[in-house]
Design a protein around this motif. Structure first.
Motif, PDB file in Angstrom:
ATOM      1  N   LYS A 155      19.233 -17.504   9.915  1.00 56.92           N
ATOM      2  CA  LYS A 155      18.330 -16.250   9.808  1.00 56.92           C
ATOM      3  C   LYS A 155      16.970 -16.917  10.074  1.00 56.92           C
ATOM      4  N   ILE A 156      16.452 -16.201  11.195  1.00 53.32           N
ATOM      5  CA  ILE A 156      15.096 -17.011  11.560  1.00 53.32           C
ATOM      6  C   ILE A 156      13.865 -16.445  10.434  1.00 53.32           C
ATOM      7  N   ARG A 157      13.927 -15.613   9.887  1.00 52.60           N
ATOM      8  CA  ARG A 157      12.671 -15.252   8.918  1.00 52.60           C
ATOM      9  C   ARG A 157      12.857 -16.553   7.871  1.00 52.60           C
ATOM     10  N   SER A 158      14.108 -16.477   7.123  1.00 50.46           N
ATOM     11  CA  SER A 158      14.425 -17.166   6.421  1.00 50.46           C
ATOM     12  C   SER A 158      14.034 -18.783   6.580  1.00 50.46           C
ATOM     13  N   PHE A 159      14.526 -19.063   7.744  1.00 56.30           N
ATOM     14  CA  PHE A 159      13.974 -20.506   8.142  1.00 56.30           C
ATOM     15  C   PHE A 159      12.687 -20.860   8.367  1.00 56.30           C
ATOM     16  N   VAL A 160      11.876 -19.746   9.013  1.00 59.34           N
ATOM     17  CA  VAL A 160      10.490 -19.979   9.158  1.00 59.34           C
ATOM     18  C   VAL A 160       9.714 -19.762   7.916  1.00 59.34           C
ATOM     19  N   GLU A 161      10.073 -19.218   7.024  1.00 60.62           N
ATOM     20  CA  GLU A 161       9.532 -19.298   5.593  1.00 60.62           C
ATOM     21  C   GLU A 161       9.973 -20.611   5.019  1.00 60.62           C
ATOM     22  N   ASP A 162      11.098 -21.102   5.130  1.00 57.38           N
ATOM     23  CA  ASP A 162      11.198 -22.338   4.567  1.00 57.38           C
ATOM     24  C   ASP A 162      10.325 -23.600   5.203  1.00 57.38           C
ATOM     25  N   VAL A 163      10.242 -23.448   6.600  1.00 58.59           N
ATOM     26  CA  VAL A 163       9.325 -24.492   7.306  1.00 58.59           C
ATOM     27  C   VAL A 163       7.823 -24.237   6.731  1.00 58.59           C
ATOM     28  N   GLN A 164       7.457 -23.089   6.771  1.00 58.18           N
ATOM     29  CA  GLN A 164       5.936 -22.729   6.455  1.00 58.18           C
ATOM     30  C   GLN A 164       5.732 -23.153   4.735  1.00 58.18           C
ATOM     31  N   SER A 165       6.981 -23.141   4.130  1.00 58.38           N
ATOM     32  CA  SER A 165       6.813 -23.525   2.617  1.00 58.38           C
ATOM     33  C   SER A 165       6.666 -25.068   2.291  1.00 58.38           C
ATOM     34  N   GLY A 166       7.033 -25.811   3.430  1.00 54.25           N
ATOM     35  CA  GLY A 166       7.104 -27.286   3.292  1.00 54.25           C
ATOM     36  C   GLY A 166       8.483 -27.910   3.031  1.00 54.25           C
ATOM     37  N   ALA A 167       9.697 -27.277   3.391  1.00 53.68           N
ATOM     38  CA  ALA A 167      10.935 -27.751   3.251  1.00 53.68           C
ATOM     39  C   ALA A 167      10.870 -29.063   4.058  1.00 53.68           C
ATOM     40  N   THR A 168      11.585 -30.224   3.608  1.00 53.10           N
ATOM     41  CA  THR A 168      11.758 -31.352   4.312  1.00 53.10           C
ATOM     42  C   THR A 168      12.861 -31.227   5.378  1.00 53.10           C
ATOM     43  N   ASP A 169      12.902 -31.942   6.430  1.00 54.15           N
ATOM     44  CA  ASP A 169      13.814 -32.170   7.451  1.00 54.15           C
ATOM     45  C   ASP A 169      15.315 -31.930   6.458  1.00 54.15           C
ATOM     46  N   ALA A 170      15.526 -33.030   5.764  1.00 53.31           N
ATOM     47  CA  ALA A 170      16.902 -32.947   5.070  1.00 53.31           C
ATOM     48  C   ALA A 170      17.100 -31.870   4.420  1.00 53.31           C
ATOM     49  N   GLN A 171      16.129 -30.804   3.906  1.00 52.87           N
ATOM     50  CA  GLN A 171      16.552 -29.849   3.089  1.00 52.87           C
ATOM     51  C   GLN A 171      16.908 -28.764   4.295  1.00 52.87           C
ATOM     52  N   LEU A 172      16.200 -28.718   5.379  1.00 58.45           N
ATOM     53  CA  LEU A 172      16.507 -27.688   6.401  1.00 58.45           C
ATOM     54  C   LEU A 172      17.817 -28.037   7.005  1.00 58.45           C
ATOM     55  N   LYS A 173      18.263 -29.258   7.212  1.00 54.31           N
ATOM     56  CA  LYS A 173      19.236 -29.675   7.794  1.00 54.31           C
ATOM     57  C   LYS A 173      20.362 -29.268   6.634  1.00 54.31           C
ATOM     58  N   ASN A 174      20.459 -29.542   5.635  1.00 57.84           N
ATOM     59  CA  ASN A 174      21.420 -29.276   4.551  1.00 57.84           C
ATOM     60  C   ASN A 174      21.539 -27.753   4.720  1.00 57.84           C
ATOM     61  N   LYS A 175      20.449 -26.890   4.383  1.00 59.25           N
ATOM     62  CA  LYS A 175      20.531 -25.623   3.944  1.00 59.25           C
ATOM     63  C   LYS A 175      21.135 -24.731   5.224  1.00 59.25           C
TER      64      LYS A 175
END
Length: 177
Positions: A7-27
């Motif tokens: 889900k692009i919107r969720s992914f972009v929000e996570d990136v812009q809120s400062g999620a780490t690479d590990a958090q993004l890869k896991n989620k």
């Protein structure tokens, strides 16, 4: 393997809120390559801009780079800072620019893919303690007719205390690109 849909919107929000690479890869159940491709596609589609990726918190176990997009601005040293091979303080170079993920060094004889344990010992005046880290040479080039080599290194392993000193060095001794 089939392309993973996220889900692009969720992914972009996570990136812009400062999620780490590990958090993004896991989620989003992504590999490092998948994460790099996601960043590239979103930047190409102008959904993310390079500044969205600058200064992001990352994990150093699997750093990623987005082709054509510099994730961190270069920080140029205001004063020459020597860097040494940790095993031999006689082997010395100078840092040209540095980020939390890597550095460019003049004066080292090294080959691409070579791994070095490096030591930075800033002058005590700056209240930065010496620290050691592991780095892998990504590229080399000759800068002048005398053949001085310039090399780009990716930081592959650094302790938490080392990272604190590195960040302090960057904030105190550099001029941002």
């Amino acid at each position: 393997m089939a392309n993973r849909r996220i889900k692009i919107r969720s992914f972009v929000e996570d990136v812009q809120s400062g999620a780490t690479d590990a958090q993004l890869k896991n989620k989003y159940k992504l590999t490092s390559v998948g994460l790099r491709k996601a960043f590239t596609k979103l930047v190409d589609a102008e959904i993310l801009v390079p500044s969205d990726l600058q200064g992001r918190p990352t994990t150093y176990e699997s750093p990623i780079a987005v082709e054509g997009v510099r994730l961190l601005a270069r920080n140029y040293l205001a004063f020459p800072v020597p860097v040494y091979e940790a095993q031999s303080l006689l082997v010395q170079g100078y840092i040209d620019d540095i980020t939390e993920r890597g550095l460019q060094i003049s004066g080292f004889d090294v080959q691409p893919e070579e791994i070095k344990n490096l030591l930075i010992r800033p002058d005590e005046f700056y209240d930065i303690y010496p620290f050691v880290f592991e780095a892998r040479c990504l590229w080399i080039r000759r800068e002048d007719p005398d053949g001085e080599q310039v090399a780009g290194f990716e930081i592959t392993d650094i302790s938490e205390l080392g990272m604190e000193q590195l960040c302090k060095l960057i904030s105190v001794l550099t001029i941002r690109e």
